[in-house]
Design an enzyme around this catalytic site. Structure first.
Site, mmCIF file in Angstrom:
data_model
loop_
_atom_site.group_PDB
_atom_site.id
_atom_site.type_symbol
_atom_site.label_atom_id
_atom_site.label_comp_id
_atom_site.label_asym_id
_atom_site.label_seq_id
_atom_site.Cartn_x
_atom_site.Cartn_y
_atom_site.Cartn_z
ATOM 1 N N ASP A 17 0.801 -1.220 0.000
ATOM 2 C CA ASP A 17 0.000 0.000 0.000
ATOM 3 C C ASP A 17 0.834 1.270 0.000
ATOM 4 O O ASP A 17 0.293 2.368 -0.104
ATOM 5 C CB ASP A 17 -0.929 0.021 1.226
ATOM 6 C CG ASP A 17 -2.005 -1.046 1.132
ATOM 7 O OD1 ASP A 17 -2.355 -1.421 0.009
ATOM 8 O OD2 ASP A 17 -2.474 -1.502 2.183
ATOM 9 N N CYS A 18 2.147 1.140 0.161
ATOM 10 C CA CYS A 18 2.991 2.337 0.160
ATOM 11 C C CYS A 18 4.334 1.995 -0.459
ATOM 12 O O CYS A 18 4.657 0.822 -0.688
ATOM 13 C CB CYS A 18 3.173 2.891 1.579
ATOM 14 S SG CYS A 18 4.178 1.824 2.637
ATOM 15 N N CYS A 21 6.514 -0.514 1.390
ATOM 16 C CA CYS A 21 6.150 -1.919 1.141
ATOM 17 C C CYS A 21 6.829 -2.417 -0.128
ATOM 18 O O CYS A 21 7.429 -3.499 -0.156
ATOM 19 C CB CYS A 21 4.631 -2.053 0.990
ATOM 20 S SG CYS A 21 3.663 -1.617 2.440
ATOM 21 N N CYS A 372 10.106 9.763 9.119
ATOM 22 C CA CYS A 372 9.700 8.631 8.279
ATOM 23 C C CYS A 372 9.517 9.094 6.833
ATOM 24 O O CYS A 372 8.822 10.088 6.584
ATOM 25 C CB CYS A 372 8.404 8.020 8.802
ATOM 26 S SG CYS A 372 8.611 7.114 10.347
ATOM 27 N N ASP A 416 3.630 13.141 -39.103
ATOM 28 C CA ASP A 416 3.395 12.554 -40.414
ATOM 29 C C ASP A 416 2.087 13.137 -40.949
ATOM 30 O O ASP A 416 1.293 13.702 -40.199
ATOM 31 C CB ASP A 416 3.285 11.032 -40.266
ATOM 32 C CG ASP A 416 3.150 10.333 -41.605
ATOM 33 O OD1 ASP A 416 3.688 10.844 -42.596
ATOM 34 O OD2 ASP A 416 2.485 9.284 -41.650
ATOM 35 N N THR A 418 -0.224 11.463 -43.729
ATOM 36 C CA THR A 418 -1.262 10.459 -43.990
ATOM 37 C C THR A 418 -1.526 9.606 -42.756
ATOM 38 O O THR A 418 -0.616 8.973 -42.224
ATOM 39 C CB THR A 418 -0.845 9.555 -45.163
ATOM 40 O OG1 THR A 418 -0.550 10.373 -46.297
ATOM 41 C CG2 THR A 418 -1.955 8.582 -45.514
ATOM 42 N N ASP A 613 2.630 6.785 -37.879
ATOM 43 C CA ASP A 613 1.860 5.550 -37.824
ATOM 44 C C ASP A 613 2.614 4.418 -37.150
ATOM 45 O O ASP A 613 2.074 3.347 -36.940
ATOM 46 C CB ASP A 613 1.394 5.118 -39.219
ATOM 47 C CG ASP A 613 2.563 4.830 -40.167
ATOM 48 O OD1 ASP A 613 3.708 4.743 -39.679
ATOM 49 O OD2 ASP A 613 2.317 4.694 -41.372
ATOM 50 N N ASP A 699 3.979 12.208 9.494
ATOM 51 C CA ASP A 699 4.279 11.190 8.479
ATOM 52 C C ASP A 699 3.013 10.573 7.892
ATOM 53 O O ASP A 699 2.742 10.701 6.710
ATOM 54 C CB ASP A 699 5.136 10.078 9.082
ATOM 55 C CG ASP A 699 5.386 8.976 8.055
ATOM 56 O OD1 ASP A 699 6.046 9.268 7.038
ATOM 57 O OD2 ASP A 699 4.875 7.864 8.241
#
Length: 736
Positions: A17-18, A21, A372, A416, A418, A613, A699
């Protein structure tokens, strides 16, 4: 010993989650034998492991679970976390918005238990003051034990300096100086912050999962006239599916029967449905609005446009931007430095100035919490991930944070012609009739071209369909090599010829010749219709600019970005298109010429984005600072380009640049918030104004704030969405 070929395996990791981790998982898995590189996306919850030979999945599984997370191969669902492994719930972290039940996650449960224990400790302390200290110690242990366990696991896998380490030292140290009540409160606040981080992270993941959920779960497959319902994941290339009015299309495919308006708003943001018929492509997740369609599947579920977009975005999130890489490197020095500063604050005043040990140890512990690095480290990837997600939902694919960050520096866009500035197919622009109606000229020309697949023939037939012009049958229709097509229509000899071929058959008057010359000067191809040897009319055709091309180029100009057209087309046609769009033109170029021009522009100090393209322009796309492929759906050559505009809108080039600027501004705000709050609380702590529990807010509070600030990007609206072409050109106000 022979060199082993490196391969890449992707996993989904539950509970990240952070940024802290992600760093722990990345560091631990990187230490496994045979692993060359590990790329982590916290926001997507994914991990890509580049390894030599067969690195056992069991080894990765054991390592990640030891840290307290869940893990599975990317194409397998995550299982529930084992008891005691971690205070994360993978169903919450990776479930869809419809199935996720946030209040059942182990993280929420642990926070609630810690909060309840703290309330009970307070009550016990009021009733029996003599055991109040022990009651608060027990309440603190409810939340602190899992934190200490994670700190130990991280230290044993090579990361001794983590937020859990700082938290554990601060909480245990507070107990030793008698601040048990405050230590228990700080642990609860830390868990509340982690819980909020988890909720914010799940919202970021939901933005991509929401895109995947656009594809329906089932499809109606037609076999030998019999229709049956099957899982959309079971669809295979070549199958025929029936799509009823109001249904979402379950796979990429090609219409083989029917004509209907397709609402592509869920995928592209386009507010107006597109009319599509036999032979035209449709994409998974779009909505069939008004008629039954039979569609031949052209891509399996795992390869459809949306699946590819989701995969590309998740891979892009694993590719770190330069700012993110700098912050990561900075945090590796920053966290140990915080420990040193905290120790100095705790011991220097008492040792050198005779200050009170208890007071300054308390302040030193508070400094650990203030320092932290979570808020600082998450400030960049959270914003990058949100930017990649919001772009993907609008058909803008960017291969990583480095591309998203680099777009804001673009000073020149080379395009470009075309298929990029133009639609890529000719249309009839002018019909000139002599001694008969324009409708007759169109009908006779369409009669000769019926059944032909030549682009000019298709243009004439499409115009006849749009104008509802009758198309009579033609007899003995045949091509006249190098000249045109002839046949008999209604008993009359009809010849649709080039201007030169017609001039060989009939004498053109000065006025007629002037009309043809004028149309040619506009970059149009002119076909001359002869009926029984007499001049009947002219049809002019040209590959016309995209509807938003002029406004899209003006948006770039308004932002101070130069534009230039690089095309292999002839100078006359290119000049006509360039003049109508107001763009500088360089024509008659070979692929190597385009590459050379891009490098010349770079050597003159320009930061160049090349739009093309992705196939013929491959050398120039590769040479440019950022190459952007322009195209539709599965035809986009993503392999060459750094980014892609899936839906062919010129205005999306400006939208990409604008999104980059917004994301980088958001990152700046996040870094300011993260460092600013730390600076304020550091001063107030040293001054004795604030203590431990406000310090943890510096923090966890900052982490939540920067994450939520980054998620604001998910609500970004592009200037072109639901607005007029004139307003698209005013995009510079959006960037300011």
């Amino acid at each position: 010993m022979t060199d082993e070929i490196s391969t890449k395996t992707r996993f989904r990791v539950g509970g990240m989650d952070c940024a802290s981790c992600g760093a722990k998982v990345q560091n631990a898995v990187s230490r496994l034998a045979g692993v060359d590189a590990v790329e982590i996306s916290v926001t997507a919850g994914t991990m890509s492991v580049t390894h030599r030979g067969d690195v056992p999945v069991s080894a990765i599984d054991h390592t990640v679970k030891w840290l307290g997370y869940t893990v599975a191969l990317a194409d397998q669902p995550l299982k529930a976390a084992q008891a005691g492994h971690h205070d994360h719930d993978p169903d919450h972290d990776h479930g869809t918005p419809e199935t996720a039940v946030w209040w059942k996650s182990q993280k929420v449960v642990l926070t609630a238990l810690c909060g309840l224990a703290l309330v009970l400790a307070y009550i016990v302390g009021r009733i029996v003051p003599d055991i109040g200290h022990w009651a608060f110690l027990a309440a603190m242990a409810v939340g602190l034990v899992p934190i200490v366990r994670r700190a130990v696991a991280a230290a044993l896998t090579g990361m001794p300096f983590t937020i859990e380490t700082l938290m554990s030292i601060a909480a245990i140290g507070a107990v030793f100086i008698g601040a048990t009540e405050e230590a228990a409160t700080v642990v609860l606040l830390f868990l509340v912050g982690e819980m909020l981080e988890g909720l914010a992270a799940s919202r970021a993941r939901a933005s991509i999962q929401g895109l995947a959920n656009l594809v329906p779960k089932t499809a109606l497959v037609e076999t030998d006239g019999v229709t049956s319902e099957v899982a959309a994941s079971a669809l295979r290339v070549g199958m025929t599916i029936l799509v009823r009015p109001g249904d979402r299309i379950p796979a990429d495919g090609e219409i083989i029967d029917g004509d209907s308006a397709i609402d592509e708003a869920p995928v592209t943001g386009e507010s107006i449905p597109k009319r599509k018929g036999i032979g035209e492509a449709v994409f998974a997740g779009t909505i069939n609005t008004d008629a039954v369609l039979r569609v031949r599947v052209t891509a399996a579920a795992e390869d459809n446009t949306i699946a590819r977009v989701v995969k590309l975005v998740e891979e892009a999130q694993e590719s770190k931007a330069p700012t993110e890489r700098f912050i990561d490197q900075f945090s590796r020095v920053y966290t140990p430095a915080v420990l040193v500063v905290g120790a100095l604050v705790a011991v220097v005043p008492p040792l050198l100035f005779g200050a009170d040990w208890s007071e300054w140890i308390y302040k030193g512990l508070a400094v650990l919490l203030i320092g932290c690095p979570c808020a600082l480290v998450i400030s960049t990837p959270a914003a990058i991930a949100a930017g990649l997600a919001v772009g993907a939902r609008r058909g803008l694919l960017l291969k990583g944070g480095a591309v998203l960050e680099g777009l804001r520096k673009i000073t020149l866009v080379a395009l470009d012609k075309t298929g990029t500035l133009t639609e890529g197919k000719p249309v009839v622009t002018d019909i000139v009739a002599f001694d008969r109606s324009e409708r007759d000229v169109l009908s006779l020309a369409a009669a000769l071209e019926t059944g032909s697949s030549h682009p000019l023939a298709v243009a004439i037939l499409n115009r006849a369909k749009i104008d509802n012009a009758p198309v009579p049958p033609a007899a003995a229709a045949k091509a006249v090599p190098g000249k045109g097509v002839s046949g008999t229509v209604g008993g009359k000899t009809v010849f649709l010829a080039s201007a030169d071929a017609a001039g060989e058959t009939v004498a053109l008057s000065p006025d007629q010749f002037a009309q043809i010359t004028r149309l040619n000067d506009q970059g149009k191809t002119v076909s001359v219709l002869l009926v029984d040897g007499a001049l009947a009319g002219l049809l002019a055709m040209r590959d016309e600019p995209r509807a938003d091309a002029k406004a899209g180029l003006r948006a770039l100009t308004d932002a101070g970005i130069r534009t230039v057209m690089l095309t292999g087309d002839n100078s006359r046609t290119a000049a006509a298109i360039g003049e109508s769009l107001g763009v500088e033109v360089r024509a008659g170029l070979l692929p190597e010429d385009k590459q050379r021009i891009v490098r010349d522009l770079q050597s003159s100090g320009e930061v160049v984005a090349k739009i093309g393209d992705g196939i013929n322009d491959a050398p120039a796309l590769a040479a440019a600072d950022i190459g952007i492929a322009m195209g539709g759906g599965t035809d986009v050559a993503l392999e060459t380009a750094d980014a892609a505009i899936l839906h062919g809108r010129v205005a999306d080039i400006a939208n990409m640049v604008g999104l980059s600027k917004k994301v980088m501004r958001n990152i700046g705000q996040n870094i300011t918030i993260a460092l600013g709050l730390k600076a304020v609380f550091l001063v107030t702590t040293i001054a004795g104004i604030t203590g431990l529990w406000p310090a943890i807010l510096a923090d966890t509070g900052a982490t939540v704030i920067v994450t939520l600030n980054a998620l604001r990007l998910l609500n970004v609206k592009f200037p072109s969405e639901g607005r007029s072409r004139r307003e698209i050109g005013e995009a510079s106000e959006w960037w300011s």
